[in-house]
Every structure is written in C-alpha cells, then in structure tokens.
Design an enzyme around this catalytic site. Structure first.
Site, PDB file in Angstrom:
ATOM      1  N   GLU A 229       0.883  -1.167   0.000  1.00 43.91           N
ATOM      2  CA  GLU A 229       0.000   0.000   0.000  1.00 43.91           C
ATOM      3  C   GLU A 229       0.919   1.215   0.000  1.00 43.91           C
ATOM      4  O   GLU A 229       1.491   1.567   1.026  1.00 43.91           O
ATOM      5  CB  GLU A 229      -0.907  -0.055   1.231  1.00 43.91           C
ATOM      6  CG  GLU A 229      -2.186   0.725   1.053  1.00 43.91           C
ATOM      7  CD  GLU A 229      -1.995   2.198   1.355  1.00 43.91           C
ATOM      8  OE1 GLU A 229      -1.658   2.954   0.412  1.00 43.91           O
ATOM      9  OE2 GLU A 229      -2.156   2.574   2.512  1.00 43.91           O
ATOM     10  N   CYS A 263      -1.975   9.052   2.278  1.00 47.74           N
ATOM     11  CA  CYS A 263      -1.726   8.509   0.937  1.00 47.74           C
ATOM     12  C   CYS A 263      -2.884   8.832  -0.010  1.00 47.74           C
ATOM     13  O   CYS A 263      -2.663   9.078  -1.187  1.00 47.74           O
ATOM     14  CB  CYS A 263      -1.447   7.012   0.996  1.00 47.74           C
ATOM     15  SG  CYS A 263      -2.638   6.099   1.951  1.00 47.74           S
TER      16      CYS A 263
HETATM   17  P1  NDP Z   1       9.062   5.177   4.200  1.00 45.10           P
HETATM   18  O1  NDP Z   1       8.401   4.419   3.138  1.00 45.10           O
HETATM   19  O2  NDP Z   1      10.534   5.297   4.146  1.00 45.10           O
HETATM   20  O3  NDP Z   1       8.684   4.534   5.616  1.00 45.10           O
HETATM   21  C1  NDP Z   1       7.606   3.646   5.824  1.00 45.10           C
HETATM   22  C2  NDP Z   1       8.088   2.435   6.595  1.00 45.10           C
HETATM   23  O4  NDP Z   1       8.985   1.684   5.788  1.00 45.10           O
HETATM   24  C3  NDP Z   1       8.884   2.779   7.845  1.00 45.10           C
HETATM   25  O5  NDP Z   1       8.624   1.815   8.829  1.00 45.10           O
HETATM   26  C4  NDP Z   1      10.318   2.686   7.377  1.00 45.10           C
HETATM   27  O6  NDP Z   1      11.223   2.503   8.409  1.00 45.10           O
HETATM   28  C5  NDP Z   1      10.223   1.484   6.483  1.00 45.10           C
HETATM   29  N1  NDP Z   1      11.255   1.307   5.488  1.00 45.10           N
HETATM   30  C6  NDP Z   1      11.732   2.208   4.615  1.00 45.10           C
HETATM   31  N2  NDP Z   1      12.633   1.641   3.788  1.00 45.10           N
HETATM   32  C7  NDP Z   1      12.721   0.344   4.162  1.00 45.10           C
HETATM   33  C8  NDP Z   1      13.505  -0.759   3.719  1.00 45.10           C
HETATM   34  N3  NDP Z   1      14.369  -0.655   2.709  1.00 45.10           N
HETATM   35  N4  NDP Z   1      13.366  -1.940   4.337  1.00 45.10           N
HETATM   36  C9  NDP Z   1      12.508  -2.077   5.355  1.00 45.10           C
HETATM   37  N5  NDP Z   1      11.751  -1.082   5.819  1.00 45.10           N
HETATM   38  C10 NDP Z   1      11.846   0.124   5.232  1.00 45.10           C
HETATM   39  O7  NDP Z   1       8.390   6.564   4.324  1.00 45.10           O
HETATM   40  P2  NDP Z   1       8.987   7.915   4.941  1.00 45.10           P
HETATM   41  O8  NDP Z   1       8.614   7.966   6.357  1.00 45.10           O
HETATM   42  O9  NDP Z   1      10.426   8.088   4.636  1.00 45.10           O
HETATM   43  O10 NDP Z   1       8.159   8.945   4.089  1.00 45.10           O
HETATM   44  C11 NDP Z   1       8.609   9.278   2.780  1.00 45.10           C
HETATM   45  C12 NDP Z   1       7.497   9.343   1.788  1.00 45.10           C
HETATM   46  O11 NDP Z   1       6.798   8.105   1.749  1.00 45.10           O
HETATM   47  C13 NDP Z   1       6.408  10.332   2.138  1.00 45.10           C
HETATM   48  O12 NDP Z   1       6.790  11.620   1.782  1.00 45.10           O
HETATM   49  C14 NDP Z   1       5.264   9.776   1.334  1.00 45.10           C
HETATM   50  O13 NDP Z   1       5.387  10.153   0.004  1.00 45.10           O
HETATM   51  C15 NDP Z   1       5.444   8.289   1.437  1.00 45.10           C
HETATM   52  N6  NDP Z   1       4.613   7.673   2.485  1.00 45.10           N
HETATM   53  C16 NDP Z   1       3.435   7.115   2.134  1.00 45.10           C
HETATM   54  C17 NDP Z   1       2.622   6.567   3.088  1.00 45.10           C
HETATM   55  C18 NDP Z   1       1.326   5.958   2.748  1.00 45.10           C
HETATM   56  O14 NDP Z   1       0.418   5.982   3.570  1.00 45.10           O
HETATM   57  N7  NDP Z   1       1.191   5.339   1.598  1.00 45.10           N
HETATM   58  C19 NDP Z   1       2.965   6.595   4.507  1.00 45.10           C
HETATM   59  C20 NDP Z   1       4.267   7.174   4.776  1.00 45.10           C
HETATM   60  C21 NDP Z   1       5.040   7.680   3.793  1.00 45.10           C
HETATM   61  P3  NDP Z   1      12.043   3.753   9.027  1.00 45.10           P
HETATM   62  O15 NDP Z   1      11.050   4.658   9.640  1.00 45.10           O
HETATM   63  O16 NDP Z   1      12.930   3.104  10.029  1.00 45.10           O
HETATM   64  O17 NDP Z   1      12.790   4.379   7.893  1.00 45.10           O
END
Ligand code: NDP
Length: 455
Positions: A229, A263
């Site tokens: 998602e 999102c």
């Molecule tokens: P991320 O996608 O980086 O974070 C979401 C989750 O994924 C966090 O738990 C993060 O951990 C984890 N994660 C990230 N990269 C990896 C990886 N390679 N392996 C395992 N786990 C991983 O989102 P951000 O918080 O950096 O936000 C950045 C952008 O993402 C936002 O600006 C938005 O565009 C999008 N976003 C979309 C969401 C949605 O609801 N669809 C929700 C949040 C973000 P950690 O926090 O430790 O990095």
C-alpha cells in the site's frame, strides 16, 4: 534510523528506544511460529475473535490517552487522533463480528464431485508500517490476520516507537498470547533477514514507493506473497455542475487533513475552466484561514509535519517545483516558528516537464490544473505513475459514475473525499501498489484458500 520520539510541535526529544538485537528477533520468530502451529491458530476461531472484541473495547475505553499519544508523537490534530482511535476500535469489532462469515468454506459446483474452498492461516506475516496513522495502520494488519490465525510481526516507522509499543501492550492486554503480535525495533537489514526466514509466509508494507519496491523485491526473491500500500497522487476533480461551496470546503479538508500526510489525500486538483476562478478564490480563502499551532489545542486547524526530515523534504520539493516553472499562488515558503510547520500552499502552472507533475507532495501543498472537458480531466488524472484513489465533484451522478469507471485507480469517491471504513476494501494499482486491506478482500490476502474435492 534510531527509534526515538521527538515531539514535532516542540522539537524536543522525548525518549530513545534501544534496537532489538538478532537474538531477540530469533526468539520472537520462534514464539510466533510455535503459536501458529498451536491450537490458538489452528483451532476454534472464537478465541481469536474474543481477543479482537476486547481490543476494540480497550481502544474505546482509552481513546483520550491513545489520541494524545498519537498527537504528541507525530503531530496529528487531537480531534483527528480521536477519529483514528475510533476507527481502530471499529476495525477490531468489524472483524470480531464478521470474520467467521468471511472465512467459512465456499462451495464450488463441479463435475469432479463435491468441492469447496476452506480458509486456513499461513504462518507469520511480517509487516512494515508508516507513521502517518500510527495505530490505524497496525490495526489494518493485525485484526484480519489475528482472525485468520496468522502471527503478526511489525517493524513500525522509527519516529513512532511510543505508538508501536503502546499498540503491542494493548493487544497483550486484550488477551492475545505471546507471539500473536510482536513489535520489533529493528533495522532494514533485520527486516530483510526476517523476510528470508522460512517461518515467515507473507509480507505487508504501507509506505513510500521506494520502501515498497525494496521490500516487495525481498518478498519476491523468497516467493512470498506480499501486499503493498504505497503512495498516491489522487485527483480531486471539480466539474462545472457541482455544488461549488461543498467542493471548496471538502477539497480544503481533503488536502489539509493530517497536515496533508495521507496517501489518499487530494493532491492534484483538476478544475473545470467554467468554475476555475471561483473555485480558486474560495479554495485559497479556505486554505489561508488555517490556524497553525499546538495539535493538542482544539482551536488549531493545521498541525506540524511529522518530522524535521519531512519538513526539509517538502521545502526542497516546493522550491524545485517553483524553479521549474510552477507558481506558488499561496504559501510556498517555510514559516519561521516553533515546530515542523509548512504553510498551506497552492501551486499552479505545473507543466508536464516539471518534476512536480509526477510527484507526491506529502504535506499541505495542492497542485491545481484547469481543464476544458471531462475527457481532458480523465487523461490528466490518468497521466500519473500512481493509482490509489480520487474524488469527483458533480451535480450529475451519472456523469460522475462514467468518469469514475475511466479513472485508473483502486478507489474513486463521488461528492465526498477519499475515505476509509472497515467494511470497504482499500488498495491501489500502478505504483500505488497491489493487494487489499480491510473488508472481506483484506482478510483473504494471507490465507491458504484450500480446495477440497470429494469424488
Ligand atoms: P518510508 O516508506 O521510508 O517509511 C515507511 C516504513 O517503511 C517505515 O517503517 C520505514 O522505516 C520502512 N522502510 C523504509 N525503507 C525500508 C527498507 N528498505 N526496508 C525495510 N523497511 C523500510 O516513508 P517515509 O517515512 O520516509 O516517508 C517518505 C514518503 O513516503 C512520504 O513523503 C510519502 O510520500 C510516502 N509515504 C506514504 C505513506 C502511505 O500511507 N502510503 C505513509 C508514509 C510515507 P524507518 O522509519 O525506520 O525508515
């Protein structure tokens, strides 16, 4: 990233959380796997549904305290945090009430004999979750999977560890045995190792496109089912025959909710030229009238962004959009005040060669486009890498339905903003990911849909 709580309104570090080491992870995997093999997962569903009922009650009883935890950790307005806690209670109750019916065997008339499909758990599901709805995202994964009998292990976002451990404690207080739900403060490398582990059978991620593509590849390499998602760049189409006052009011809400960090938030406003000036005037007024401030103060209407990093990214993104020809008709510059605030911003004149055209703005930044016809609105809506949701405002429902069926997204809402409810499936297409959460579709994602035939 270290796991730490920093209040985004005060910029104060509240608490740091030590990471779990590999030994802890191994022991958690062993416990979760043992549970999956036990009567808890393989036996009568009622025991698991009772825990979900209790969990729902706990969320309702502790609404205020849980709402404050959300607001203090990621900056959501307190009233919206209360709404998040309410929907968590509703999701747990929804599966407690309906899972039995969803999971009952389905008959298949067949020439081979009496045939049916049963639904069985598949094992441990590894979930990676984001901070924007720090309890709701967890409940969306936990409730259906607990009903099925899968064990859930979660790596939550590193900026919401207090929510992460609070949720785990609530599930335990509701009577779930050890291993049914495990919170892990772990690194991305540890997530990869867990996905490689044979005891893990499925992977669910909500987050950015970048995180999704890395984690989906790890699941695919292991031939494990995953649901993704991811981001969205949802349109908010305003047609010339709509109730304009309503469209302006709902449009502002759809862009500003959760400080724009949703999102399915309205991100691209596509306005029919006949009403474009009026819409823009009203929309600008609605956006500029917000009161930025303490998310715990009920009179605040726009909270801070979730983290310093989120603010820095948004500042860079808007600057880049403007450098590439966009006009900021409102906002567009960071504000000088305590907290990670970004002001409501409207960008116009975004051409296709501007990087902003294809980007998701995760904050209160609206891109506005003016179109001459329904066809032009649809081709603009579909000119996106994403395909999550979208909204159409019109006085003619048939016109709205025709448009809805032509928009390439997983969800479309007519005369309301994109929303979520336990009984409605949630999911996208294109780079917004795949698979569903919630409703009947959500509970079947991680089940063994086993065919049995009696000749
Ligand atoms: P991320 O996608 O980086 O974070 C979401 C989750 O994924 C966090 O738990 C993060 O951990 C984890 N994660 C990230 N990269 C990896 C990886 N390679 N392996 C395992 N786990 C991983 O989102 P951000 O918080 O950096 O936000 C950045 C952008 O993402 C936002 O600006 C938005 O565009 C999008 N976003 C979309 C969401 C949605 O609801 N669809 C929700 C949040 C973000 P950690 O926090 O430790 O990095």
């Amino acid at each position: 990233m270290p796991y730490q709580t920093i209040n985004p309104y005060t910029d104060k570090l509240i608490k740091e959380y030590p990471q779990h080491d590999d030994k802890y992870v191994e022991s958690a995997l062993t416990t979760a796997h043992k549970l999956y093999k036990s009567d808890w997962a393989q036996g009568d569903i009622s025991q698991r549904l009772n825990v979900l009922s209790k969990l729902s009650e706990l969320f309702t009883q502790h609404e205020e305290e849980l709402a404050k935890t959300i607001s203090q950790e990621m900056g959501k307005l307190i009233e919206q945090s209360r709404g998040e806690v309410k929907i968590c209670a509703a999701i747990a109750k929804y599966y407690a009430d309906n899972a039995k019916a969803f999971l009952k065997p389905v008959k298949y008339p067949s020439s081979l004999g009496e045939a049916w499909v049963e639904h069985h758990p598949i094992g441990i599901i590894m979930a990676v979750e984001p901070w924007n709805f720090p309890f709701y995202q967890l409940m969306r994964v936990l409730a259906p999977n607990m009903a099925v009998g899968n064990s859930v292990m979660v790596k939550h976002a590193s900026i919401v560890p207090h929510c992460a451990e609070t949720f785990e404690r609530m599930v335990s207080q509701a009577g779930a045995p050890k291993g049914a739900y495990t919170n892990l403060f772990i690194s991305q490398d540890q997530v990869a190792s867990i996905i490689d582990d044979d005891r893990v059978s499925g992977v669910a991620l909500t987050g950015s496109e970048q995180a999704g593509s890395v984690v989906a590849a790890q699941a695919a390499k292991n031939l494990k089912k995953s649901t993704m998602e991811l981001g969205g760049n949802d349109v908010f189409v305003v047609l010339d025959d709509c109730d304009l006052d309503k469209a302006i009011k709902v449009g502002a809400q759809a862009r500003l909710q959760n400080a724009g960090q949703v999102c399915t938030a309205a991100k691209r406003f596509i306005i029919h030229e006949k009403i474009a000036d009026k819409f823009l005037a009203g929309f600008t007024k609605a956006l500029e009238s917000v009161k930025m401030g303490d998310p715990l103060d009920p009179s605040t209407t726009l909270g801070p962004l979730s983290s310093k990093g989120a603010l820095q990214n948004l500042i860079k993104q808007v600057d880049k959009a403007v450098k590439n020809g966009a006009k900021a008709t409102l906002g567009g510059k960071a504000v000088n005040q305590q907290g990670y605030f970004y002001p409501p911003t409207i960008l116009t004149d975004i051409k296709r060669d501007n990087p902003a055209y294809f980007e998701e703005f995760f904050g209160p930044v609206a891109m506005v486009f003016v179109v001459k016809s329904d066809d032009e609105a649809i081709s603009l809506a579909n000119d996106s890498h994403y395909g999550l949701g979208g909204a159409i405002f019109t006085g003619n429902i048939e016109r709205g339905k025709k448009m809805a069926s032509r928009i390439e997204t997983g969800m479309v809402f007519i005369n309301t903003l994109s929303g979520t409810a336990p009984e409605l499936p949630f999911g996208g297409v294109k780079r917004s990911g795949y698979g569903h959460e919630l409703a009947d579709l959500g509970i079947k994602e991680f089940t063994n849909q086993k065919l049995v035939v009696v000749a």
